[in-house]
Scaffold this motif. Structure first.
Motif, mmCIF file in Angstrom:
data_model
loop_
_atom_site.group_PDB
_atom_site.id
_atom_site.type_symbol
_atom_site.label_atom_id
_atom_site.label_comp_id
_atom_site.label_asym_id
_atom_site.label_seq_id
_atom_site.Cartn_x
_atom_site.Cartn_y
_atom_site.Cartn_z
ATOM 1 N N ASP A 43 -15.003 -13.872 -1.350
ATOM 2 C CA ASP A 43 -16.139 -13.162 -1.908
ATOM 3 C C ASP A 43 -16.133 -11.741 -1.345
ATOM 4 O O ASP A 43 -15.604 -11.493 -0.263
ATOM 5 C CB ASP A 43 -17.436 -13.877 -1.507
ATOM 6 N N ALA A 44 -16.699 -10.802 -2.060
ATOM 7 C CA ALA A 44 -16.732 -9.411 -1.604
ATOM 8 C C ALA A 44 -17.593 -9.250 -0.362
ATOM 9 O O ALA A 44 -17.437 -8.298 0.394
ATOM 10 C CB ALA A 44 -17.249 -8.500 -2.712
ATOM 11 N N ARG A 45 -18.508 -10.200 -0.151
ATOM 12 C CA ARG A 45 -19.394 -10.117 1.007
ATOM 13 C C ARG A 45 -18.804 -10.757 2.244
ATOM 14 O O ARG A 45 -19.388 -10.704 3.319
ATOM 15 C CB ARG A 45 -20.724 -10.792 0.680
ATOM 16 N N ASP A 46 -17.633 -11.356 2.141
ATOM 17 C CA ASP A 46 -16.991 -11.985 3.281
ATOM 18 C C ASP A 46 -16.536 -10.927 4.277
ATOM 19 O O ASP A 46 -16.288 -9.783 3.906
ATOM 20 C CB ASP A 46 -15.780 -12.814 2.834
ATOM 21 N N PRO A 47 -16.419 -11.296 5.538
ATOM 22 C CA PRO A 47 -15.899 -10.332 6.518
ATOM 23 C C PRO A 47 -14.483 -9.886 6.147
ATOM 24 O O PRO A 47 -13.677 -10.679 5.695
ATOM 25 C CB PRO A 47 -15.880 -11.128 7.829
ATOM 26 N N GLN A 48 -14.214 -8.602 6.326
ATOM 27 C CA GLN A 48 -12.927 -8.026 5.974
ATOM 28 C C GLN A 48 -12.186 -7.618 7.247
ATOM 29 O O GLN A 48 -12.822 -7.258 8.237
ATOM 30 C CB GLN A 48 -13.119 -6.781 5.093
ATOM 31 N N PRO A 49 -10.859 -7.645 7.226
ATOM 32 C CA PRO A 49 -10.118 -7.146 8.387
ATOM 33 C C PRO A 49 -10.388 -5.662 8.604
ATOM 34 O O PRO A 49 -10.530 -4.891 7.655
ATOM 35 C CB PRO A 49 -8.653 -7.377 8.003
ATOM 36 N N LEU A 50 -10.445 -5.268 9.863
ATOM 37 C CA LEU A 50 -10.786 -3.887 10.200
ATOM 38 C C LEU A 50 -9.764 -2.892 9.658
ATOM 39 O O LEU A 50 -10.126 -1.820 9.179
ATOM 40 C CB LEU A 50 -10.896 -3.741 11.723
ATOM 41 N N GLY A 51 -8.491 -3.255 9.687
ATOM 42 C CA GLY A 51 -7.457 -2.350 9.184
ATOM 43 C C GLY A 51 -7.625 -2.048 7.709
ATOM 44 O O GLY A 51 -7.421 -0.917 7.267
ATOM 45 N N ARG A 52 -8.009 -3.037 6.940
ATOM 46 C CA ARG A 52 -8.212 -2.824 5.512
ATOM 47 C C ARG A 52 -9.405 -1.905 5.257
ATOM 48 O O ARG A 52 -9.358 -1.019 4.404
ATOM 49 C CB ARG A 52 -8.439 -4.169 4.820
ATOM 50 N N LEU A 53 -10.491 -2.098 6.022
ATOM 51 C CA LEU A 53 -11.670 -1.256 5.848
ATOM 52 C C LEU A 53 -11.386 0.187 6.254
ATOM 53 O O LEU A 53 -11.794 1.125 5.568
ATOM 54 C CB LEU A 53 -12.831 -1.818 6.669
ATOM 55 N N VAL A 54 -10.662 0.376 7.356
ATOM 56 C CA VAL A 54 -10.341 1.731 7.799
ATOM 57 C C VAL A 54 -9.399 2.403 6.801
ATOM 58 O O VAL A 54 -9.559 3.580 6.485
ATOM 59 C CB VAL A 54 -9.728 1.705 9.218
ATOM 60 N N GLY A 55 -8.431 1.649 6.285
ATOM 61 C CA GLY A 55 -7.528 2.205 5.279
ATOM 62 C C GLY A 55 -8.267 2.659 4.031
ATOM 63 O O GLY A 55 -7.966 3.719 3.464
ATOM 64 N N ARG A 56 -9.229 1.864 3.602
ATOM 65 C CA ARG A 56 -10.016 2.248 2.434
ATOM 66 C C ARG A 56 -10.866 3.485 2.725
ATOM 67 O O ARG A 56 -10.976 4.382 1.894
ATOM 68 C CB ARG A 56 -10.912 1.079 2.001
ATOM 69 N N LEU A 57 -11.457 3.549 3.928
ATOM 70 C CA LEU A 57 -12.262 4.711 4.308
ATOM 71 C C LEU A 57 -11.405 5.975 4.368
ATOM 72 O O LEU A 57 -11.814 7.034 3.896
ATOM 73 C CB LEU A 57 -12.919 4.454 5.668
ATOM 74 N N VAL A 58 -10.206 5.864 4.913
ATOM 75 C CA VAL A 58 -9.297 7.010 5.004
ATOM 76 C C VAL A 58 -8.926 7.506 3.609
ATOM 77 O O VAL A 58 -8.916 8.706 3.340
ATOM 78 C CB VAL A 58 -8.041 6.640 5.821
ATOM 79 N N SER A 59 -8.635 6.585 2.697
ATOM 80 C CA SER A 59 -8.250 7.014 1.352
ATOM 81 C C SER A 59 -9.433 7.582 0.575
ATOM 82 O O SER A 59 -9.268 8.533 -0.190
ATOM 83 C CB SER A 59 -7.625 5.844 0.587
#
Length: 161
Positions: A43-59
């Motif tokens: 689900d989109a509300r599930d916890p996400q790995p930190l690397g994926r979140l940081v990668g998305r923020l950087v892009s």
């Protein structure tokens, strides 16, 4: 005692026609398939790995260039080797030009000879086009300019004898 309670719960579930441990949803006025909590699937509300979140923020913020240039500084010893990193730390990286300050003129000369190989190593590990050329500086001589005013000329040459 626990086994008898478990057997009794299993018998009641069999009588209802459901599996043990599962309840039938009887929500008043709501469809049981439209629950508000997350189920066993992703689900989109599930916890996400930190690397994926940081990668998305950087892009999203457009920080790719800053991140790749900071990787050159952070991984300098791994990119060029421990010996080179000990005697020649990077100073700046601007517009694809990496400035390196060598400890001695011998190290500066050696790095100028190895410049093409160092750029190829950096490109293989960090990415192509991050470092396009290198500017290698040797150690600087002491400055004789002390204070806001000075006299033009060669400086103090007779103080060593």
């Amino acid at each position: 005692m626990v086994r008898s309670a478990l057997a009794a719960a299993g018998a009641q579930a069999d009588a209802r026609g459901t599996e043990p441990g599962r309840r039938k949803f009887e929500l008043s006025g709501q469809n049981p398939r439209r629950r508000r909590w997350s189920g066993p699937g992703p689900d989109a509300r599930d916890p996400q790995p930190l690397g994926r979140l940081v990668g998305r923020l950087v892009s999203e913020r457009g920080w790719q260039e800053r991140v790749t240039s900071s990787r050159v500084f952070g991984e300098w010893a791994r990119l060029v080797g421990e010996d080179v990193a000990e005697h020649a730390p990077p100073v700046t990286l601007k517009d694809g030009e990496l400035t390196v300050r060598a400890d001695s003129t011998a190290w500066a000369t050696q790095l100028r000879l190895l410049q093409g190989q160092l750029i190829a190593k950096i490109a293989a590990k960090v990415g192509h086009g991050v470092v396009k050329r290198m500017r290698i500086h040797g150690p600087t001589a002491p400055s004789w300019r002390k204070g806001p005013r000075h006299v033009p000329g060669r400086g103090p040459r007779d103080t060593y004898g």
